[in-house]
Design an enzyme around this catalytic site. Structure first.
Site, short mmCIF file in Angstrom:
data_model
loop_
_atom_site.label_atom_id
_atom_site.label_comp_id
_atom_site.label_asym_id
_atom_site.label_seq_id
_atom_site.Cartn_x
_atom_site.Cartn_y
_atom_site.Cartn_z
N THR A 1 -38.80 62.42 25.92
CA THR A 1 -39.33 61.98 27.21
C THR A 1 -40.86 61.96 27.19
OG1 THR A 1 -39.49 62.55 29.56
CG2 THR A 1 -39.10 64.37 28.07
N LYS B 1 -36.83 69.38 25.90
CA LYS B 1 -37.09 68.21 25.03
C LYS B 1 -38.15 68.54 23.98
CE LYS B 1 -34.61 64.90 26.98
NZ LYS B 1 -33.46 64.30 26.31
N TYR C 1 -36.42 71.53 32.08
CA TYR C 1 -35.78 70.39 31.39
C TYR C 1 -36.76 69.77 30.38
CZ TYR C 1 -35.40 65.45 30.53
OH TYR C 1 -35.46 64.23 29.90
N HIS C 2 -37.97 69.44 30.85
CA HIS C 2 -38.92 68.78 29.94
C HIS C 2 -39.23 69.69 28.75
CE1 HIS C 2 -39.70 66.14 33.53
NE2 HIS C 2 -39.86 65.23 32.60
N SER D 1 -41.36 71.03 33.47
CA SER D 1 -40.13 71.63 34.01
C SER D 1 -39.35 72.26 32.86
CB SER D 1 -39.25 70.57 34.68
OG SER D 1 -38.61 69.75 33.70
P1 NAD Z 1 -27.03 60.90 32.35
O1 NAD Z 1 -26.90 62.24 32.96
O2 NAD Z 1 -26.66 59.72 33.16
O3 NAD Z 1 -26.17 60.84 30.98
C1 NAD Z 1 -26.12 61.89 30.05
C2 NAD Z 1 -24.71 61.95 29.49
O4 NAD Z 1 -24.65 62.97 28.49
C3 NAD Z 1 -23.66 62.29 30.55
O5 NAD Z 1 -22.60 61.36 30.54
C4 NAD Z 1 -23.20 63.70 30.15
O6 NAD Z 1 -21.83 63.92 30.47
C5 NAD Z 1 -23.47 63.72 28.65
N1 NAD Z 1 -23.71 65.07 28.11
C6 NAD Z 1 -24.59 65.99 28.55
N2 NAD Z 1 -24.52 67.11 27.80
C7 NAD Z 1 -23.57 66.88 26.85
C8 NAD Z 1 -23.04 67.66 25.80
N3 NAD Z 1 -23.46 68.91 25.56
N4 NAD Z 1 -22.08 67.12 25.00
C9 NAD Z 1 -21.63 65.86 25.23
N5 NAD Z 1 -22.09 65.08 26.24
C10 NAD Z 1 -23.06 65.58 27.04
O7 NAD Z 1 -28.53 60.76 31.80
P2 NAD Z 1 -29.36 59.43 31.44
O8 NAD Z 1 -30.21 59.09 32.61
O9 NAD Z 1 -28.47 58.40 30.88
O10 NAD Z 1 -30.31 59.99 30.31
C11 NAD Z 1 -29.89 59.92 28.94
C12 NAD Z 1 -30.95 60.54 28.05
O11 NAD Z 1 -32.17 59.82 28.20
C13 NAD Z 1 -31.26 61.99 28.37
O12 NAD Z 1 -31.44 62.71 27.17
C14 NAD Z 1 -32.55 61.93 29.13
O13 NAD Z 1 -33.29 63.12 28.95
C15 NAD Z 1 -33.22 60.71 28.54
N6 NAD Z 1 -34.13 60.05 29.48
C16 NAD Z 1 -33.65 59.52 30.66
C17 NAD Z 1 -34.53 58.88 31.54
C18 NAD Z 1 -34.09 58.30 32.85
O14 NAD Z 1 -34.95 57.81 33.63
N7 NAD Z 1 -32.80 58.26 33.20
C19 NAD Z 1 -35.89 58.80 31.20
C20 NAD Z 1 -36.34 59.35 29.98
C21 NAD Z 1 -35.44 59.97 29.13
N1 USQ Z 2 -41.26 61.82 42.85
C1 USQ Z 2 -41.62 61.51 44.14
N2 USQ Z 2 -40.61 61.23 45.02
C2 USQ Z 2 -39.30 61.25 44.68
C3 USQ Z 2 -38.95 61.56 43.35
C4 USQ Z 2 -39.97 61.84 42.46
O1 USQ Z 2 -42.79 61.46 44.49
O2 USQ Z 2 -38.46 61.01 45.55
C5 USQ Z 2 -42.33 62.09 41.85
C6 USQ Z 2 -42.20 63.43 41.14
O3 USQ Z 2 -42.87 64.46 41.84
C7 USQ Z 2 -42.84 63.13 39.81
C8 USQ Z 2 -42.51 61.64 39.57
O4 USQ Z 2 -42.19 61.10 40.85
O5 USQ Z 2 -44.22 63.22 39.88
C9 USQ Z 2 -41.35 61.39 38.64
O6 USQ Z 2 -40.19 62.09 39.11
P1 USQ Z 2 -38.73 61.56 38.72
O7 USQ Z 2 -37.75 62.45 39.41
O8 USQ Z 2 -38.63 60.10 38.92
O9 USQ Z 2 -38.75 61.77 37.13
P2 USQ Z 2 -38.75 63.08 36.25
O10 USQ Z 2 -38.43 64.29 37.01
O11 USQ Z 2 -40.02 63.09 35.47
O12 USQ Z 2 -37.52 62.80 35.27
C10 USQ Z 2 -37.05 61.49 34.96
C11 USQ Z 2 -35.70 61.66 34.28
C12 USQ Z 2 -35.88 62.46 33.00
C13 USQ Z 2 -36.93 61.78 32.13
C14 USQ Z 2 -38.24 61.55 32.87
C15 USQ Z 2 -39.20 60.66 32.11
O13 USQ Z 2 -34.79 62.33 35.15
O14 USQ Z 2 -34.64 62.53 32.32
O15 USQ Z 2 -37.17 62.57 31.00
O16 USQ Z 2 -37.95 60.84 34.09
S1 USQ Z 2 -40.88 61.15 32.37
O17 USQ Z 2 -41.14 61.23 33.80
O18 USQ Z 2 -41.72 60.16 31.73
O19 USQ Z 2 -41.00 62.47 31.77
#
Ligand code: NAD
Ligand code: USQ
Length: 383
Positions: free
Chosen positions: A144, A185, A181-182, A179
């Protein structure tokens, strides 16, 4: 090429699995379906009604004649993971299978531990399984952009060349995640880098920005193939949430001043970036990092764009600057590089009025499914 999509029932993974299957790759999905369980636990649901993974795959086969194999299980279960890999024998593994919400990871100690164990141990298991049985397979791991945080200098793609006391080296770019979560990663990135150096594995870390949009060519083919679209305060992400809020007349929830700047990309570019990564694999022993986003926006600017697009189609859209539930910089420098995927041929879909119109219209179509109580953020970083 045989591609295993871990997390293939999720937002990015489902779109990617279908996209690659449509292009002739032999695809299998591995997923524990735990995300559906977390939604149930939190009492939230995707805006779009998603079918079961079995129904989705059956419809894909009926429509296209293409089979996608399915392995249901958790990559934290090493025996299951090894058995699935040995049955499918992938040449590339795309790893989306993690807990990906920052707010979820900040609910309390249990959710932080769950997130880090699920993500870090799952990835470690995968690295060991590859080392033992598939050392030549290419790992494409979703990282990420949030690993870097918001430093006051330009963000490079994974590495930075530093001169210090007259000596020079190229080192991993400093990480300042915001966070639990972050942070998971960041831990993954170090573990993968180590595995490449020690065991000669090949890996690409895709530091992805925030994904928006819902339709890809494949997921739009049939209602049964529809992708998930999260809008709740835990799993919903900024731009998707704003479009859905606009559709139901909820003021857009900008946290704090709204100067938080992030990288964004259309889900149609997510799937293409994955294909580019697997078609151009890393070398043995190489840990490659690509920044995967196409445009930078501040949250406040995005809210302004959604308001303008909403007004143009007759929606009444207000913006509400809420007290920020997160601890983060609300005004800062942010300039990240993203040339590596472009150099390999990515042709971005840029955010436009027409895209916002279609996302807004899509949200209006499903607005009866929206639970207004789930829109405001309930998780805070402040305690
Ligand atoms: P999502 O929650 O929609 O999908 C993740 C999937 O992984 C789910 O179907 C879940 O059941 C599966 N999963 C989780 N833990 C598992 C495990 N231990 N074993 C097997 N399956 C498991 O998430 P997404 O939005 O599709 O994100 C996918 C990936 O991309 C993540 O790693 C996330 O960190 C990364 N990412 C997402 C975004 C975004 O904006 N959605 C942005 C940047 C990075
Ligand atoms: N934010 C708002 N209002 C909202 C939601 C979010 O102002 O209703 C702000 C947050 O405070 C933050 C930014 O928007 O500053 C991004 O928040 P987000 O919830 O859209 O994204 P984030 O928490 O960073 O996580 C999402 C995905 C995660 C991925 C990440 C990419 O859930 O899996 O890793 O985006 S990045 O942001 O580049 O790290």
């Amino acid at each position: 090429m045989k591609v295993l999509v871990i997390g293939g029932d999720g937002y990015c993974g489902w779109a990617t699995a279908l996209y690659l299957s449509n292009r002739g790759y032999e695809v299998a999905i591995l997923d524990s379906l735990v995300r559906r369980h977390w939604d149930n636990e939190l009492g939230v649901a995707t805006l779009t009604p998603i079918a079961s993974i079995q129904q989705r795959l059956q419809r894909w086969k009926d429509l296209t004649g293409k089979t996608i194999d399915l392995f249901i299980g958790d990559i934290n279960n090493y025996e299951f993971l090894k058995a699935a890999l040995n049955k499918f024998e992938p040449t590339s593994i795309i790893h989306f299978g993690e807990q990906r919400s920052a707010p979820f990871s900040m609910i309390d100690r249990e959710h932080a531990v769950l997130t880090q164990v699920n993500n870090v141990v799952g990835t470690l298991n995968l690295l060991y399984a590859m080392k033992e049985d598939f050392p030549d397979c290419h790992l494409v791991k979703l990282g990420t952009m949030g690993e870097y945080g918001t430093p006051n200098i330009d963000i490079e793609e994974g590495y930075i060349t530093i001169e210090h006391n007259g000596r020079k080296d190229t080192l991993p770019y400093p990480k300042q995640p915001g966070s639990m979560y972050h942070l998971s990663k960041v831990h993954d990135s170090h573990n993968i880098h180590f595995a490449c150096k020690m065991w000669g594995l090949r890996a690409t870390d895709l530091n992805q920005g925030i994904v928006y949009g819902v339709l890809t060519e494949e997921t739009g083919m049939d209602e049964m193939l529809i992708n998930r679209l999260d809008y709740d305060g835990v799993f919903g992400t900024a731009l998707n949430r704003f479009c859905i809020q606009a559709a139901v007349g909820h003021p857009l929830t900008v946290y704090g001043k709204g100067g938080q700047t992030r990288g964004f990309l259309d889900i149609r570019d997510t799937v293409r970036c994955i294909e580019i990564a697997i078609a151009n694999p890393a070398e043995a022993g190489e840990f490659r990092v690509f920044n995967q986003f196409t445009e930078l926006f501040s949250i406040g600017d995005l809210a302004g764009m959604v308001k303008k697009a909403g007004n143009a189609i007759g929606l009444n859209v207000d913006i509400n600057n809420l007290e920020n539930p997160r601890i983060e910089k609300e005004e800062h420098y942010f300039n990240a590089k993203n040339t590596k995927l472009l150099d390999l041929g990515l042709q971005p879909h840029y955010l436009s009025d027409s895209l916002l119109d279609s996302l807004l219209n899509f949200a209006v179509k499903y607005q009866s499914r929206i639970d207004g109580k789930e829109i405001l953020p309930k998780v805070t970083w402040h305690r």
